[in-house]
Design an enzyme around this catalytic site. Sequence first.
Site, PDB file in Angstrom:
ATOM      1  N   ARG A  89       0.840  -1.195   0.000  1.00 34.42           N
ATOM      2  CA  ARG A  89       0.000   0.000   0.000  1.00 34.42           C
ATOM      3  C   ARG A  89       0.876   1.245   0.000  1.00 34.42           C
ATOM      4  O   ARG A  89       2.006   1.222   0.483  1.00 34.42           O
ATOM      5  CB  ARG A  89      -0.893   0.026   1.246  1.00 34.42           C
ATOM      6  CG  ARG A  89      -2.083  -0.923   1.159  1.00 34.42           C
ATOM      7  CD  ARG A  89      -2.993  -0.796   2.369  1.00 34.42           C
ATOM      8  NE  ARG A  89      -2.331  -1.255   3.572  1.00 34.42           N
ATOM      9  CZ  ARG A  89      -1.747  -0.494   4.472  1.00 34.42           C
ATOM     10  NH1 ARG A  89      -1.761   0.828   4.343  1.00 34.42           N
ATOM     11  NH2 ARG A  89      -1.155  -1.020   5.517  1.00 34.42           N
ATOM     12  N   TYR A 238      -1.511  -3.753  -6.635  1.00 35.00           N
ATOM     13  CA  TYR A 238      -1.313  -4.416  -5.350  1.00 35.00           C
ATOM     14  C   TYR A 238      -2.608  -4.424  -4.519  1.00 35.00           C
ATOM     15  O   TYR A 238      -3.313  -3.421  -4.447  1.00 35.00           O
ATOM     16  CB  TYR A 238      -0.175  -3.743  -4.556  1.00 35.00           C
ATOM     17  CG  TYR A 238      -0.165  -4.261  -3.141  1.00 35.00           C
ATOM     18  CD1 TYR A 238       0.363  -5.512  -2.860  1.00 35.00           C
ATOM     19  CD2 TYR A 238      -0.784  -3.557  -2.112  1.00 35.00           C
ATOM     20  CE1 TYR A 238       0.291  -6.034  -1.584  1.00 35.00           C
ATOM     21  CE2 TYR A 238      -0.857  -4.068  -0.838  1.00 35.00           C
ATOM     22  CZ  TYR A 238      -0.325  -5.311  -0.581  1.00 35.00           C
ATOM     23  OH  TYR A 238      -0.418  -5.837   0.679  1.00 35.00           O
ATOM     24  N   LYS A 247      -9.654  -2.327   2.091  1.00 39.26           N
ATOM     25  CA  LYS A 247      -9.343  -1.176   2.941  1.00 39.26           C
ATOM     26  C   LYS A 247     -10.136   0.069   2.507  1.00 39.26           C
ATOM     27  O   LYS A 247     -10.602   0.842   3.338  1.00 39.26           O
ATOM     28  CB  LYS A 247      -7.849  -0.882   2.897  1.00 39.26           C
ATOM     29  CG  LYS A 247      -6.951  -2.085   3.180  1.00 39.26           C
ATOM     30  CD  LYS A 247      -7.056  -2.589   4.595  1.00 39.26           C
ATOM     31  CE  LYS A 247      -5.927  -3.593   4.889  1.00 39.26           C
ATOM     32  NZ  LYS A 247      -6.024  -4.206   6.214  1.00 39.26           N
ATOM     33  N   HIS A 267     -30.515  13.481  13.578  1.00 43.11           N
ATOM     34  CA  HIS A 267     -31.614  14.190  12.920  1.00 43.11           C
ATOM     35  C   HIS A 267     -32.950  13.648  13.401  1.00 43.11           C
ATOM     36  O   HIS A 267     -33.906  14.379  13.542  1.00 43.11           O
ATOM     37  CB  HIS A 267     -31.514  14.062  11.403  1.00 43.11           C
ATOM     38  CG  HIS A 267     -30.316  14.774  10.851  1.00 43.11           C
ATOM     39  ND1 HIS A 267     -29.995  16.048  11.221  1.00 43.11           N
ATOM     40  CD2 HIS A 267     -29.370  14.381   9.980  1.00 43.11           C
ATOM     41  CE1 HIS A 267     -28.877  16.408  10.603  1.00 43.11           C
ATOM     42  NE2 HIS A 267     -28.478  15.404   9.846  1.00 43.11           N
ATOM     43  N   SER A 336      -1.327  -3.285  10.271  1.00 39.13           N
ATOM     44  CA  SER A 336      -1.012  -4.271   9.229  1.00 39.13           C
ATOM     45  C   SER A 336       0.296  -4.992   9.529  1.00 39.13           C
ATOM     46  O   SER A 336       1.272  -4.367   9.942  1.00 39.13           O
ATOM     47  CB  SER A 336      -0.902  -3.581   7.871  1.00 39.13           C
ATOM     48  OG  SER A 336      -2.185  -3.167   7.472  1.00 39.13           O
ATOM     49  N   CYS A 338       0.894  -7.128  11.929  1.00 40.76           N
ATOM     50  CA  CYS A 338       1.194  -7.214  13.360  1.00 40.76           C
ATOM     51  C   CYS A 338       0.443  -8.353  14.043  1.00 40.76           C
ATOM     52  O   CYS A 338       0.328  -8.383  15.262  1.00 40.76           O
ATOM     53  CB  CYS A 338       0.886  -5.896  14.050  1.00 40.76           C
ATOM     54  SG  CYS A 338       2.013  -4.580  13.560  1.00 40.76           S
ATOM     55  N   ASP A 361      -9.418  -9.540   9.334  1.00 39.81           N
ATOM     56  CA  ASP A 361      -8.895  -8.211   9.000  1.00 39.81           C
ATOM     57  C   ASP A 361      -9.861  -7.060   9.264  1.00 39.81           C
ATOM     58  O   ASP A 361      -9.443  -6.002   9.690  1.00 39.81           O
ATOM     59  CB  ASP A 361      -8.469  -8.182   7.526  1.00 39.81           C
ATOM     60  CG  ASP A 361      -7.580  -7.002   7.191  1.00 39.81           C
ATOM     61  OD1 ASP A 361      -6.630  -6.735   7.956  1.00 39.81           O
ATOM     62  OD2 ASP A 361      -7.837  -6.319   6.191  1.00 39.81           O
ATOM     63  N   ARG A 455       1.983 -12.207  -0.183  1.00 38.92           N
ATOM     64  CA  ARG A 455       0.653 -12.512   0.379  1.00 38.92           C
ATOM     65  C   ARG A 455       0.050 -13.766  -0.207  1.00 38.92           C
ATOM     66  O   ARG A 455       0.327 -14.137  -1.345  1.00 38.92           O
ATOM     67  CB  ARG A 455      -0.287 -11.334   0.053  1.00 38.92           C
ATOM     68  CG  ARG A 455       0.136  -9.998   0.655  1.00 38.92           C
ATOM     69  CD  ARG A 455      -0.470  -9.807   2.005  1.00 38.92           C
ATOM     70  NE  ARG A 455       0.042  -8.622   2.700  1.00 38.92           N
ATOM     71  CZ  ARG A 455      -0.533  -8.109   3.781  1.00 38.92           C
ATOM     72  NH1 ARG A 455      -1.625  -8.641   4.271  1.00 38.92           N
ATOM     73  NH2 ARG A 455      -0.008  -7.073   4.381  1.00 38.92           N
TER      74      ARG A 455
HETATM   75  P1  GDP Z   1      -1.814  -9.033  10.033  1.00 34.65           P
HETATM   76  O1  GDP Z   1      -1.320  -8.329   8.829  1.00 34.65           O
HETATM   77  O2  GDP Z   1      -2.141  -8.104  11.155  1.00 34.65           O
HETATM   78  O3  GDP Z   1      -2.914  -9.982   9.726  1.00 34.65           O
HETATM   79  O4  GDP Z   1      -0.586  -9.900  10.598  1.00 34.65           O
HETATM   80  P2  GDP Z   1      -0.226 -11.454  10.389  1.00 34.65           P
HETATM   81  O5  GDP Z   1      -1.023 -12.328  11.307  1.00 34.65           O
HETATM   82  O6  GDP Z   1      -0.258 -11.788   8.949  1.00 34.65           O
HETATM   83  O7  GDP Z   1       1.263 -11.457  10.922  1.00 34.65           O
HETATM   84  C1  GDP Z   1       2.255 -10.629  10.373  1.00 34.65           C
HETATM   85  C2  GDP Z   1       3.621 -11.154  10.721  1.00 34.65           C
HETATM   86  O8  GDP Z   1       3.778 -11.221  12.138  1.00 34.65           O
HETATM   87  C3  GDP Z   1       3.847 -12.558  10.202  1.00 34.65           C
HETATM   88  O9  GDP Z   1       5.158 -12.653   9.718  1.00 34.65           O
HETATM   89  C4  GDP Z   1       3.667 -13.430  11.415  1.00 34.65           C
HETATM   90  O10 GDP Z   1       4.420 -14.616  11.336  1.00 34.65           O
HETATM   91  C5  GDP Z   1       4.127 -12.526  12.564  1.00 34.65           C
HETATM   92  N1  GDP Z   1       3.385 -12.838  13.813  1.00 34.65           N
HETATM   93  C6  GDP Z   1       2.052 -12.994  13.953  1.00 34.65           C
HETATM   94  N2  GDP Z   1       1.731 -13.332  15.224  1.00 34.65           N
HETATM   95  C7  GDP Z   1       2.890 -13.375  15.905  1.00 34.65           C
HETATM   96  C8  GDP Z   1       3.231 -13.667  17.282  1.00 34.65           C
HETATM   97  O11 GDP Z   1       2.389 -13.961  18.124  1.00 34.65           O
HETATM   98  N3  GDP Z   1       4.554 -13.590  17.618  1.00 34.65           N
HETATM   99  C9  GDP Z   1       5.526 -13.278  16.700  1.00 34.65           C
HETATM  100  N4  GDP Z   1       6.785 -13.237  17.106  1.00 34.65           N
HETATM  101  N5  GDP Z   1       5.242 -13.008  15.405  1.00 34.65           N
HETATM  102  C10 GDP Z   1       3.949 -13.053  15.015  1.00 34.65           C
HETATM  103  P1  PGA Z   2      -3.170  -6.551   6.731  1.00 35.88           P
HETATM  104  O1  PGA Z   2      -3.822  -6.014   5.375  1.00 35.88           O
HETATM  105  O2  PGA Z   2      -1.670  -6.514   6.665  1.00 35.88           O
HETATM  106  O3  PGA Z   2      -3.706  -5.629   7.767  1.00 35.88           O
HETATM  107  O4  PGA Z   2      -3.658  -7.964   6.897  1.00 35.88           O
HETATM  108  C1  PGA Z   2      -3.370  -5.831   4.109  1.00 35.88           C
HETATM  109  C2  PGA Z   2      -2.711  -4.509   3.752  1.00 35.88           C
HETATM  110  O5  PGA Z   2      -2.261  -3.802   4.652  1.00 35.88           O
HETATM  111  O6  PGA Z   2      -2.643  -4.189   2.562  1.00 35.88           O
HETATM  112 MN    MN Z   3      -3.889 -10.114   7.887  1.00 41.27          MN
END
Ligand code: GDP
Ligand code: PGA
Ligand code: MN
Length: 672
Positions: A89, A238, A247, A267, A336, A338, A361, A455
């Site tokens: 993004r 993308y 989003k 209203h 994102s 996290c 999401d 992704r």
């Molecule tokens: P989203 O974009 O918020 O859905 O995040 P994801 O679930 O796809 O995770 C993003 C990245 O963080 C990935 O590389 C995961 O492997 C990593 N990740 C997710 N959960 C955890 C966790 O509990 N601990 C650690 N160390 N890494 C995590």
């Molecule tokens: P996510 O969403 O990383 O929050 O899952 C996709 C994006 O940021 O483009």
């Molecule tokens: Mn995600």
Amino acid sequence: YYEVHNIVVPHIGPVPIAKGDFHKLPQKVQKFIAKWVDICAPRALYICDGSKAESDEIIHKLVERGVLTELKKYENCFLCRTDPADVARVEAKTWISTEEKYDTVPHVREGVKGILGQWISPPEMEKEMNDRYPGCMKGRTMFVIPFSMGPIGGPISKIGIQLTDSNYVLLCMNIMTRVSPKVWETLGDGDFVKCIHSVGCPRPVTRKVVNHWPCNPERIMIAHRPTEREIMSYGSGYGGNSLLGKKCFALRIASVIARDEGWLAEHIIASVIARDEEMKDGSVIDRDEGCRTYVVLRIASVIARDEGWLAEHMLIMGLKNDKTGEEKFICAAFPSACGKTNLAMLQPSVPGYTVRVVGDDIAWLKFDKEGTLRAINPEAGFFGVAPGTNFKTNPNAMKTFQKNSIFTNVAETADGGFYWEGMEDEVDKNMMITTWLNKKWQIGAPGKAAHPNSRFTAPASQCPNIHPDWEKPEGVPISAIIFGGRRPTGVPLVFETFSWQHGVSVGACVKSEATAAAEFKGKMIMHDPMAMRPFMGYNFGNYLKHWLDLEAKPHKVPKIFHVNWFRVDEEGEFLWPGFGDNIRVLDWVLRRCAGEEGIAEKTPVGYIPKKESFNLTNLGDLKWDELFSIPKYYWLDDIRESKRFLEDQVGTDVPQVIWDELDEQEKRLREL
Ligand code: GDP
Ligand code: PGA
Ligand code: MN
């Protein structure tokens, strides 16, 4: 066997219709398409039906052209490598246009650059559009995608129509949203969110096309007109920029609709009160035992609150207690990349709960008549971060994308499999791998095999632990909301906030390390309030007010928590194993929601778990004190910094309640 018609468009003449019957579409849709055919000048029109046959036909073409590579190890799975300049993004090129600037962005301090959304005036936007869209689809097909966010026809669901010149986008929309001719029936003469997308690469191309991935990175513009319920995205293919249901619609536009419906309710109050005045000498007053105004106001305000809802960057998951059989649902908002997708699909490392995913999401949340907050997942698929995903960390995701999935910017193994960082233990060490950049590579070699923001796009229905109620039109009841981010230092694994208001203030101060999901380089800690910084549809101060206003009878507001899976020790090692072990944190969260006493300890920032009450079975040695410490001076600095952030970025739009909460927190910290 589609009838072929030509639609005749002024200036352009007849445009052949490759598929679908234009004249059977709702009038408003015909007008919308004709307008954009006229502007974009595609060579043909293709009206999509979302069928398997349609996806198969498009896939076949894209494989022939070399856009997609079949991953033969799985069933109906394909790899797409984008132009390396189009991988995430682009927040700097994302705009919202309203007549009134401060509808969109807060009163940012003079000389400071606002980071909570970018506003553009309607005439400027018009100019930018005129610079881009005329003729932008020359030589390409315009696909018309009718889609529903949420189950088609559901009470909270909303309809969008996306026009696009990218067949990759069509394929992904077929997975991520509900594309079906039923959308036309449900829509009838109704309104829809207008989505226009172009890769910005008309034929004959003037810019070199890399990897058969047409795009126009220098000219990207992701623009929203919330008042017109319109999204215009140019230059990027993308996901977050091009799958406009996600989003752009489900967060930015939907949050404005959610707010507007709340305003609509105001209203209603006004008109009910007005009617009340008129009837001052009327006969109905005695019915209300002399408290008419009070009664009317109360009823109206209930309507008002009922109408107000939220569109949030949150996962939704269900946790069933295996002993009692009781199930609770929670939502969690993390920026994102996290951890939303991973938490939603969690495979518990200890027994006790059956965990099932509703969404990974986006959540649309609304209080029902009983005052229960209910959430739906408006999407139909997962667009998940590939790196880090493996059979240990996220087996449910791995099982979800063994068929009918698209992989973008991952690497490919010589035996036709996907590969990315994190799969080292699941692939033969000697396997020849082709990176996302098409280079030969082997495990252990320098560099990365997959792009960090690569992704998978997979149908949610294929997830082994998808919740049976995931498509329930009225949604699932929410017991807790969790905020979080990547905080390497200072922030404990979990804490519970003291109240709704305190929780909203904690949400407003969410920060996280930058990730590869957007264009930021390096790992700086950035503010990402409510995990919504890139997705705010309107003035963030008003958004906070909307949240605060939701706490009113009969609303049962959920408890709010904050988590941090990413705290590290001096060596930079994660203090918490994360993934399946996060169930231990959720167990404590749910016990707190059930009102369990004696398991929490009060600190200046919130309640943290008492060690003896927390499930530590089979965890090995854990640096508990380091994981839960709340360093006084770190937090005092943090709160000062957060206040400065709000002063600079949100200014006079910050609700007083938030300042009060921050002041109280600072006071508690000083007394530590
Ligand atoms: P989203 O974009 O918020 O859905 O995040 P994801 O679930 O796809 O995770 C993003 C990245 O963080 C990935 O590389 C995961 O492997 C990593 N990740 C997710 N959960 C955890 C966790 O509990 N601990 C650690 N160390 N890494 C995590
Ligand atoms: P996510 O969403 O990383 O929050 O899952 C996709 C994006 O940021 O483009
Ligand atoms: Mn995600």
